[in-house]
Design a protein around this motif. Structure first.
Motif, PDB file in Angstrom:
ATOM      1  N   ILE A   1       0.800  -1.290  -0.046  1.00  0.00           N
ATOM      2  CA  ILE A   1       0.072  -0.037  -0.014  1.00  0.00           C
ATOM      3  C   ILE A   1       0.688   1.127   0.017  1.00  0.00           C
ATOM      4  O   ILE A   1       1.857   1.451   0.753  1.00  0.00           O
ATOM      5  CB  ILE A   1      -1.130   0.126   1.416  1.00  0.00           C
ATOM      6  CG1 ILE A   1      -1.771  -1.065   1.304  1.00  0.00           C
ATOM      7  CG2 ILE A   1      -1.636   1.410   1.315  1.00  0.00           C
ATOM      8  CD1 ILE A   1      -2.779  -1.182   2.538  1.00  0.00           C
ATOM      9  N   GLN A   2       0.564   2.338  -0.874  1.00  0.00           N
ATOM     10  CA  GLN A   2       1.414   3.487  -0.770  1.00  0.00           C
ATOM     11  C   GLN A   2       0.204   4.660  -1.071  1.00  0.00           C
ATOM     12  O   GLN A   2      -0.788   4.347  -1.533  1.00  0.00           O
ATOM     13  CB  GLN A   2       2.316   3.624  -1.750  1.00  0.00           C
ATOM     14  CG  GLN A   2       1.763   3.222  -3.205  1.00  0.00           C
ATOM     15  CD  GLN A   2       3.152   3.261  -4.086  1.00  0.00           C
ATOM     16  OE1 GLN A   2       4.379   3.160  -3.891  1.00  0.00           O
ATOM     17  NE2 GLN A   2       2.748   3.537  -5.417  1.00  0.00           N
ATOM     18  N   LYS A   3       0.620   5.801  -0.736  1.00  0.00           N
ATOM     19  CA  LYS A   3      -0.273   6.996  -0.698  1.00  0.00           C
ATOM     20  C   LYS A   3       0.284   7.753  -1.952  1.00  0.00           C
ATOM     21  O   LYS A   3       1.730   7.610  -2.213  1.00  0.00           O
ATOM     22  CB  LYS A   3      -0.308   8.066   0.447  1.00  0.00           C
ATOM     23  CG  LYS A   3      -1.000   7.082   1.577  1.00  0.00           C
ATOM     24  CD  LYS A   3      -0.777   7.985   2.946  1.00  0.00           C
ATOM     25  CE  LYS A   3      -1.843   9.160   3.022  1.00  0.00           C
ATOM     26  NZ  LYS A   3      -1.660   9.426   4.419  1.00  0.00           N
ATOM     27  N   GLU A   4      -0.513   8.368  -2.737  1.00  0.00           N
ATOM     28  CA  GLU A   4       0.136   8.992  -3.919  1.00  0.00           C
ATOM     29  C   GLU A   4      -0.803  10.054  -4.038  1.00  0.00           C
ATOM     30  O   GLU A   4      -2.303  10.308  -3.959  1.00  0.00           O
ATOM     31  CB  GLU A   4       0.141   8.278  -5.013  1.00  0.00           C
ATOM     32  CG  GLU A   4       0.731   8.746  -6.163  1.00  0.00           C
ATOM     33  CD  GLU A   4       2.113   9.184  -6.060  1.00  0.00           C
ATOM     34  OE1 GLU A   4       2.364  10.419  -5.886  1.00  0.00           O
ATOM     35  OE2 GLU A   4       3.182   8.400  -6.166  1.00  0.00           O
ATOM     36  N   ILE A   5      -0.412  11.227  -4.816  1.00  0.00           N
ATOM     37  CA  ILE A   5      -1.343  12.350  -5.153  1.00  0.00           C
ATOM     38  C   ILE A   5      -2.024  12.062  -6.313  1.00  0.00           C
ATOM     39  O   ILE A   5      -1.588  11.466  -7.245  1.00  0.00           O
ATOM     40  CB  ILE A   5      -0.261  13.578  -5.246  1.00  0.00           C
ATOM     41  CG1 ILE A   5       0.591  13.989  -4.014  1.00  0.00           C
ATOM     42  CG2 ILE A   5      -1.057  14.767  -5.776  1.00  0.00           C
ATOM     43  CD1 ILE A   5       1.738  15.036  -4.109  1.00  0.00           C
TER      44      ILE A   5
END
Length: 116
Positions: free
Chosen positions: A12-16
């Motif tokens: 899981i990663q957060k991205e704009i």
């Protein structure tokens, strides 16, 4: 903005959102808006369905969420190649928690049948 969480069978990663849309042409701005919009999206990459740990996924989805995070983009491999689905993050959290609960109930039922 790549903040990452990983577990068995997933990452899981957060991205704009704007960066996500540039990097992944399979995802459209309309998909993001339909799923709830926002500035930041959570990206769930399913690496191994067999090793998928629902309890840790549920925990990591809660950690990855936050202000402005309303959308989850899910990436997984099929016979046709890599596929993307965009869903509301709350829906994905509820789905992971529900599947984990169901798995626990099935284990309990099997244990009770084995002793009965």
């Amino acid at each position: 903005m790549r903040q990452q969480y990983s577990g068995d069978g997933y990452a899981i990663q957060k991205e704009i959102v704007d960066v996500l849309l540039e990097e992944q042409p399979d995802i459209s701005a309309e998909d993001i808006v339909e799923a709830g919009g926002g500035i930041v999206a959570v990206i769930l990459e399913v690496k191994d369905r067999r090793r998928f740990n629902l309890k840790s996924l549920s925990r990591d989805l809660v950690r990855a969420g936050g202000r402005g995070v309303h959308v989850a983009a899910i990436s997984f491999h099929t016979a046709r190649g890599r596929t993307w689905r965009v869903v509301p993050l709350a829906y994905l959290r509820e789905l992971a928690e529900g599947m984990h609960d169901m798995k626990q109930q099935l284990r309990l039922e099997a244990a009770l049948r084995g002793n009965g």
